[in-house]
Design an enzyme around this catalytic site. Structure first.
Site, short mmCIF file in Angstrom:
data_model
loop_
_atom_site.label_atom_id
_atom_site.label_comp_id
_atom_site.label_asym_id
_atom_site.label_seq_id
_atom_site.Cartn_x
_atom_site.Cartn_y
_atom_site.Cartn_z
N GLU A 440 0.79 -1.24 0.00
CA GLU A 440 0.00 0.00 0.00
C GLU A 440 0.82 1.29 0.00
O GLU A 440 0.26 2.37 0.23
CB GLU A 440 -0.99 0.01 1.18
N GLU A 537 -6.97 -7.62 -1.22
CA GLU A 537 -7.34 -7.36 0.17
C GLU A 537 -8.79 -6.87 0.22
O GLU A 537 -9.17 -5.98 -0.55
CB GLU A 537 -6.47 -6.28 0.83
#
Length: 862
Positions: A440, A537
């Site tokens: 991320e 995710e």
């Protein structure tokens, strides 16, 4: 089309050594704090926290609020010391190395009162030449510096500008500046875990003593210690493939790369390694024999696997952007699974049995993939060996997560060594199919999570490219050109590269992978989910079972609003978000007994989590073969997260200790190789057939409508034979809900529920799935079900014959702390009887199960 090909053969996963003597320094070490007020014995591999606990000086660190009470341990500087005698004559050896497989983290190393080196990277191997200082009796000290204080010092010393984030959110009770230390990032806290910045020797430490003739290590390199070159032959034999090849070799002194290319005849039938659910995990025994000058012969055995991996990014008809999917052995494959985090805050607690239990639970739930998340650790060898054996594909992140990082030369050099070592260590595993640079961080930079001034953005973008492209990418491809490498997750893949390694929108649904979380919208509404190429995710929280929490709490903690419940929740507003999702479709527990109400609330959070993740996952599964409004072709669903690091609310489907939550039982069903998926669109019920099979499948779809008030189906429909193409999702049935309810007598949306399943001529059945026509808090006729169980034993397995007095949603069978799993759980019971099997993980008895058994269904909590 971007194509990456990987053929794994003739690579040796363990070192091959010639006349090398190894003495492990595992076992008992002395530990003391900086001022000497605490002195104790500890075990290596291990850490200070574990030593203090095992020595009876502290309680279980996970008990109640001890993560706060024991913060002093991480702020002190500790020393590990050991006196030892080498059990061989080192004077007759040419080279003696002291090797650390893992030091956590910042140390000065003193050997026989001589400083021989320092460490500052938990993920690196450290090797020190101690030939000139070794004696018969030796002393070794590792003087640790507090990781918390070190990280703060490094942050303060960083020139020119800050590197965010400075600190975690206050709800996490964590420590600051974790991005300035190469250590398990979540050890400073995370939104699902505690802050325990450990110190210790967390992997093996040993003395290696090499013979004067030479020392050969076969992985991708070797080290020859000799006064002159050594010649000879190497013979590689794979008996089952009728393969034997001989090659002359001439080894110069020093460290060199050995490439042994074994050519397999085209006429030889080779069985490939397949992921779980798609074939066997076939491997071949191989021997590598070195016959060298002077009559020296060395033979090493290894296991060799064959498989190919391709990451396919190519145009899709009817959609902008590129695909993002994997082919294994030429077969397009939907990756279905979850995300792996560290099993424990204290790595020395992670046993072989624990790894086996968790990874067996992965394949038992029909998963084929795990993503090793980038904020934890590179797992131990046994983890990857088990994944090879079980057929679990690994998406391997490098250990960078949710932060920006410095790029001073010292930091970059440390990362280069870390990455080179980990690639060299892990690349032999067929289970690893992709390297990913970080978790991320591209999104954090481009979505400006840390409120960077626009005028400063270029600096941080340059740092990002320097670290993950110019530094890490170069090292990865020099060590392993056989796998794809993506810079981040989420990423836009090929588009990210085309945009200069950073995309304007890393969450694009037309490229690469995405992460998606939404806790406020109604999770039963599939239209809120991204119809993306790959979803690596997504998830929702729940609380672990009461039997898991009970071990680390006291009676005053057993309330949803207790201080303990707030303390264990590290995600801002997490407890209220779970209740918000519950209120969309359920009534909250009403029991006046506070402990019973707490247990009922725990149950309801698991119901909500399981139903939310089911709805989202089934949306991704049915999106694999279609493009709608330019979006779709989804080829991966990895929910967050698989396992827990401690006993607390989280996104996990496996509790700390391995107990299955309701979500994991749901995953076993929604990841089945053949599945019927139902959803509503424009007030019509649609049912798709989803297949992971390798050949087309002829099926019949059975659709049943049940009244909440009766165990007899109101009506049933069986279709004519339908075809589901291999690896595809296809529409099988569509009917307006109003027509369906009218066709089934007195049904209304609130009084009835729909179930459906697939069957084939070969009697292969899909799991029975269901679709709620209304929220459960509006259900009419839903009765309190009296469910009983008759328990019997058959071999190592126990049989639970269930009987119910009424239709019961979310039937939950629980046997407290007795370890094991049921064949099914959390199910909708629409028939009077049902048989469920219990597979114990440790010996138990019928009487123990009867004493511990408790069953709950939805009406029991109102």
């Amino acid at each position: 089309m971007r194509l990456h090909l990987f053929l794994l053969l003739a690579l040796c996963p363990a070192s091959c050594t010639a006349r090398t003597l190894i003495y492990s320094l595992r076992g008992s070490w002395r530990i003391r704090n900086q001022n000497g007020s605490l002195q104790l014995l500890g075990t290596v591999p291990g850490c200070v926290h574990s030593a203090l606990f095992q020595g009876g000086l502290i309680q279980d660190p996970y008990y109640r609020f001890n993560d706060l009470e024991y913060r002093w341990i991480s702020l002190d500087n500790w020393t590990y010391s050991k006196e030892f005698k080498i059990p061989f004559d080192s004077s007759k050896r040419q080279k003696v190395n002291l090797i650390f497989d893992g030091v956590d983290t910042v140390t000065k190393i003193i050997f026989n009162n001589v400083t021989i080196g320092k460490t500052d990277n938990m993920f690196n191997e450290y090797k020190f030449d101690i030939t000139r200082v070794v004696r018969d009796v030796n002393t070794l000290e590792l003087r640790f510096q507090s990781a918390v204080l070190y990280a703060a010092q490094r942050s303060q010393a960083h020139p020119g500008y800050q590197v965010p984030p400075m600190c975690p959110p206050s709800v996490q009770n964590g420590e600051c500046h974790v991005n300035f230390i190469r250590k398990e990032q979540c050890s400073f806290s995370w939104d699902w875990g505690p802050s325990f910045p450990t110190q210790g020797i967390w992997r093996d430490v040993r003395v290696e003593n090499s013979a004067k003739e030479w020392n050969l290590e076969i992985q991708s390199s070797f080290d020859v210690v000799s006064s002159k070159p050594v010649g000879g032959q190497v013979i590689v034999t794979i008996p089952k493939l009728h393969t034997q090849q001989t090659r002359d070799i001439y080894l110069q002194p020093g460290e060199r790369i050995v490439d042994l290319l074994v050519k397999i005849s085209k006429n030889t039938s080779v069985e490939t390694w397949w992921p779980h659910g798609h074939g066997n995990q076939t491997g071949y025994n191989m021997t590598i024999r070195f016959e060298l000058e002077g009559g020296l012969t060395i033979e090493k055995s290894a296991r060799v696997y064959f498989r190919t991996v391709e990451l396919v990014e190519e145009p899709i008809e009817g959609s902008p952007g590129l695909s993002f999917y994997f082919k294994i052995n030429g077969l397009p494959m939907f990756l279905k699974g979850s995300n792996w985090i560290p099993v424990d805050s204290f790595q020395d607690r992670v046993t072989s049995d624990t790894l086996r239990l968790l990874l067996q639970s992965v394949v038992d739930a029909n998963m084929n993939t795990l993503r090793v998340w980038g904020g934890g650790v590179y797992e131990q060898d046994e983890f990857y060996e088990l994944c090879d054996e079980l057929g679990i594909m690994i998406w391997q992140d490098f250990m960078f997560a949710c932060a920006l990082y410095p790029t001073d030369q010292g930091f970059l050099d440390s990362v280069r060594a870390e990455v080179a070592y980990q690639v060299r260590r892990l690349k032999f595993h067929p289970s690893i199919i992709i390297w990913s640079g970080n978790n991320e961080n591209e999104a954090a930079l481009m979505m400006n999570w840390y409120s960077i001034k626009p005028s400063d953005l270029k600096t941080y973008m340059n740092d990002y490219v320097t670290l993950y492209v110019k530094n890490m990418r170069e090292v990865i491809f020099s060590g392993d050109k056989s796998r794809p490498y993506i810079i981040s997750s989420p990423t836009n893949g090929a588009k990210t590269i085309a945009e200069g390694w950073i995309s304007d929108n890393p969450y694009s649904k037309h490229f690469g992978d995405v992460h998606f979380y939404d806790y406020s919208s109604d999770c039963w509404d599939w239209k809120i989910f991204p119809k993306a190429r790959f979803v690596s995710e997504y998830g929702y929280q729940s609380w672990p079972s009461f039997s898991t929490l009970e071990k680390v709490s006291s009676k005053e903690d057993w309330s949803y609003s207790s201080k303990f419940s707030h303390h264990r929740q590290h995600h801002m507003n997490g407890n209220s978000e779970m209740l918000l999702q519950a209120t969309y479709h359920f009534s909250l527990p009403k029991n006046t007994d506070p402990v019973r109400k707490f247990k009922d609330t725990i149950y309801l959070t698991q119901v909500v989590q399981a139903q939310c993740v089911k709805t989202e996952t089934e949306f991704y599964l049915r999106s694999r073969s279609e493009i709608v409004n330019g979006e779709g072709h989804t080829m991966g669903a990895l929910y967050w997260q698989l396992n827990d690091i401690w006993q607390a609310p989280s996104w996990a489907s496996l509790e700390y200790g391995g107990k299955w939550k309701m979500l994991h039982y749901f995953a076993r069903r929604f990841f089945a190789p053949l599945l019927a998926v139902g959803f509503e669109s424009q007030s019509a019920l649609n049912i798709y057939g989803v297949s992971d099979l390798h050949s087309n499948c002829k099926v019949r779809l059975t659709v049943r409508v049940h009244s909440w008030s009766s165990l007899q189906p109101v009506c049933s429909l069986v279709t004519s034979q339908l075809v589901i193409k291999a690896g595809k999702a296809v529409p099988l049935y569509k009917e307006p809900v109003s027509k369906l309810t009218n066709r089934c007598g007195n049904c209304t949306r609130k009084s009835c529920v729909v179930s459906f399943f697939l069957s084939t001529d070969s009697e292969l059945f899909s799991p029975t799935n269901y679709h709620f026509l209304s929220s459960l808090n509006e259900a009419v006729g839903l009765l309190e079900a009296h469910i009983t169980a008759n328990i019997s034993q058959k071999g190592d397995m126990f049989i639970f014959d269930l009987k119910t007095s009424a239709v019961a949603p979310f039937v939950w069978l629980d046997v407290g702390s007795i370890p094991g799993r049921f064949s099914d759980n959390g199910f909708l019971m629409t028939e009077k009887t049902r048989t469920v099997l219990f597979h114990p993980w440790k010996p138990t008895s019928k009487s123990e199960l009867e004493q511990s058994f408790h069953v709950t269904s939805l009406r029991d909590i109102y």
